[in-house]
Enzyme design. Structure first.
Site, short mmCIF file in Angstrom:
data_model
loop_
_atom_site.label_atom_id
_atom_site.label_comp_id
_atom_site.label_asym_id
_atom_site.label_seq_id
_atom_site.Cartn_x
_atom_site.Cartn_y
_atom_site.Cartn_z
N ARG A 255 0.93 -1.19 -0.06
CA ARG A 255 -0.05 -0.09 0.11
C ARG A 255 0.91 1.24 -0.38
NH1 ARG A 255 -5.28 1.57 -1.22
NH2 ARG A 255 -6.19 2.55 0.56
N THR B 283 -10.01 0.12 -9.27
CA THR B 283 -8.81 -0.68 -8.95
C THR B 283 -8.75 -1.98 -9.92
OG1 THR B 283 -9.19 0.08 -6.40
CG2 THR B 283 -8.22 -2.07 -6.69
N THR C 69 -4.08 -0.61 -7.24
CA THR C 69 -4.84 0.50 -7.69
C THR C 69 -3.98 1.78 -7.83
OG1 THR C 69 -7.05 1.57 -7.22
CG2 THR C 69 -5.43 1.11 -5.34
N ASN D 266 -6.11 4.17 -7.07
CA ASN D 266 -7.60 4.94 -6.57
C ASN D 266 -8.38 5.05 -7.63
OD1 ASN D 266 -9.05 5.24 -4.26
ND2 ASN D 266 -8.43 7.23 -3.91
N SER E 168 -10.15 -1.11 1.17
CA SER E 168 -11.08 -2.13 1.04
C SER E 168 -10.79 -3.47 0.26
CB SER E 168 -12.13 -1.57 0.41
OG SER E 168 -12.86 -0.78 1.28
N GLY F 89 -13.45 -0.18 -4.61
CA GLY F 89 -13.58 0.65 -3.48
C GLY F 89 -14.50 -0.29 -2.36
N1 GLY Z 1 -8.49 2.75 -3.29
C1 GLY Z 1 -9.47 1.87 -3.23
C2 GLY Z 1 -9.22 0.85 -2.00
O1 GLY Z 1 -7.99 0.86 -1.37
O2 GLY Z 1 -9.99 0.13 -1.41
#
Ligand code: GLY
Length: 598
Positions: free
Chosen positions: A103, A394, A412, A414, A466, A487
């Site tokens: 992340r 994503t 992703t 985002n 998510s 998301g």
């Molecule tokens: N950017 C979407 C997620 O991380 O869930």
């Protein structure tokens, strides 16, 4: 006319190649693609093929994941990336499961209120906001994540540079723009147009890219070539890092050379739960997705879903009610586990979940505002309350190899095309992942999720996600590999695929294709896919007090006409317990998705 064997072979090869060129691309289909050895399912046929080629040459699932992930960064710039981040679940044939967290992190210059305007409200989309432009990006993790996975769990039959090569070649030689990708560029025109390099590269200086044309990306090819030559750390410490930091410094961005140098992907302990005798292994925080899926499955287990049937109003009502309850917790208790104590064990405690369901009424919706304020064990009541958000844009891919290793990878930028910024001289499109933090507790973010203080912006923190890459095991043997974009709708998509397979005994292609619903606590309503529920079911749900809308997430996608609507797609593989065949189900919600096996 006679023809010798080699002449015949040449002609046959020619015919087959022409056939392949002329034939419409094999699209996702309800009947899963079957393969004996290995399978790759991704949102884009070319990227699935890249991964399958690696498997065929003796690579393992992790090798193939690296090649597929990098290829998607070229051919699916909407979400595939090296300028973003994500999560990779790895199952090893020896029984181990691994969770890799790559992340993005907040840059050192990030601060709690950086996205609030003078009026104390989150800045609107545009310069300085968390959603678009130079200050919307977290420090990218994808290259570090792929490198970590490869170093620790790759087959070591392929050098890093060899796995980068298909992506480099696609960037240098170009790929054919599909109708779907052209439509995405049109829909997100406004995201890309303000940034010179993005406008030039992705929008052809405003002329737009048309379906069928060849799209090459020489700067991205050069970046990938540097990564081949100098290795993955080049992204964080070499010329690429310098170009990112320079671009940021010149344009009011926040990411510095030190931020890049300090970035590390990390391994985390996967979450484990059970559902009707199956084992479910999934992603822990900083993604909320795995916890939510396990919570929802546990809340569903006391009910006879098979008896309710796959598409009754009673079943959808029950699903919406467990979603509502799980998502309330998401908004309050979740953040980066390296910074806040996320009460995972308390949230997954069966007693706690049974208490949450105590006021479930099969005949009536429970208004989200009427849910009791029940904190799980391990929650520090004095901790600041959280409140949260997510994007639709994503992408997920699933891979199983011949030995039984598997990868479920969700990553992703985002939003579609991320922050809209392409770093000059690199071809790298950057993420807008900072919008997954809480800009202001209680204010819905760009994607409509409400989040809290536990997910506030702070230097070095990872924003709440998510993403839910997940494995399901039957009798301890790998059974399902799945995940989705979307998301907040991701955990709900994964949940419904699992329920469709386990409770409704659906073949995997049907399980993936079946209409899905979405509830995320706030706003208090059920989103459903266009044409996904019958009029009778909609009326029966309204009769119970639900508000229903023909869509499955909340946020700006609401403005997209239904004909342009692409809800969360799950790229799923089932391993048939009887035959051991890999059954690849590419979700028809994405027109270029494909399962490629051998
Ligand atoms: N950017 C979407 C997620 O991380 O869930």
């Amino acid at each position: 006319m006679t023809m010798d064997a080699s002449g015949f072979t040449k002609k046959l090869v020619g015919i087959v190649s022409i056939g392949l060129l002329c034939a419409p691309p094999a699209r996702a289909q309800r009947t899963a693609v079957e393969a004996e050895h290995g399978m790759v399912v991704s949102v884009y046929d070319v990227a699935s093929q890249v991964g399958a080629d690696v498997l065929k040459k003796g690579g393992n699932a992790v090798d193939a994941a690296v090649a597929t992930g990098l290829a998607l960064a070229v051919v699916y710039p909407y979400a595939g990336n090296i300028g973003g981040g994500g999560f990779m679940m790895i199952h090893l044939a020896d029984g181990r499961d691994v969770a890799i967290d790559y992340r993005e992190t907040a840059p050192a210059a990030a601060s709690h209120d950086m996205y609030l305007g003078k009026n104390g409200k989150p800045l609107p989309r545009g310069p300085g906001s968390s959603t678009q432009g130079w200050s919307a990006s977290g420090v990218p993790g994808s290259v570090a994540g792929f490198a970590l996975a490869l170093e620790k769990y790759g087959s070591h039959k392929f050098a890093w540079a060899e796995l980068v090569e298909p992506a480099r070649r696609l960037a240098a030689d170009g790929h054919v723009v599909t109708a779907f990708n052209a439509s995405r560029l049109l829909v997100r025109n406004e995201t890309l147009a303000p940034y010179a390099d993005s406008k030039r590269i992705f929008l052809k200086d405003g002329a737009l890219r048309k379906a069928g044309e060849i799209f090459s990306q020489p700067e991205l090819a050069a970046t990938l070539a540097r990564l081949q030559k100098d290795g993955p750390r080049e992204f964080y410490e070499g010329e690429t890092a310098r170009l990112i930091a320079d671009g940021m410094a010149k344009n009011g961005g926040t990411i510095t050379l030190a931020d890049l140098k300090n970035y590390r992907a990390v391994e985390r302990t996967p979450l484990h739960g059970t559902y009707r005798g199956y084992d479910v292994v999934t992603m822990p925080p900083p993604s909320s997705g795995g916890v939510l899926v396990l919570e929802m499955l546990a809340m569903l287990e006391p009910f006879d879903l098979a008896k309710l049937g796959p598409n009754s109003s009673a079943k959808y009502h029950l699903l919406a009610e467990v979603m509502r309850r799980a998502f309330r917790g998401r908004a309050i208790y979740f953040g980066d586990p390296d910074f806040v104590k996320v009460p995972v064990a308390g949230l997954l405690d069966r007693g706690y979940l049974a208490t949450l369901m105590k006021n479930f009424d099969p005949a009536k919706a429970t208004p989200s505002t009427a849910l009791p304020d029940l904190a799980p064990a391990g929650w520090d009541a004095a901790a600041p309350k959280a409140a949260a958000a997510q994007s639709q844009d994503t992408t997920h891919f699933s891979i199983v190899d011949a030995a039984g290793n598997a990868v479920a990878n969700t990553y992703t930028l985002n939003g579609g095309f991320g922050s809209g910024v392409t770093i000059p001289g690199t071809g790298i499109l950057m993420n807008n992942e900072m919008d997954d933090f809480t800009a202001k507790p209680g204010s819905p973010n760009f994607f409509g999720l409400v989040q809290g203080e536990a997910n506030a912006v702070a230097p070095g923190r990872r924003p709440l996600s998510s993403m839910t890459p997940t494995f399901v095991f039957k009798d301890r043997r790998l059974f399902l590999v799945t995940g989705a974009p979307g998301g907040g709708s991701i955990p709900n998509g994964v949940l419904q695929v699992i329920v469709n397979v386990i409770d409704h005994d659906m073949p995997v292609g049907f399980a993936v294709e079946a209409p899905r619903i979405h509830h995320q606590w706030l706003p208090d309503g059920i989103g459903y896919e266009p044409y996904g529920l019958s009029v009778d079911v909609v009326e029966a749900l309204r009769g119970r007090g639900h508000i229903l809308e023909m869509r499955n997430t909340y946020g700006p996608e609401k403005k997209v006409p239904l004909s342009e609507y692409y809800p969360n797609d799950t790229m799923t593989i089932m391993i048939d317990p009887k035959t051991n065949l890999r059954l690849g189900a590419a979700d028809p919600r994405k027109p270029d998705a494909k399962a490629v096996g051998y």
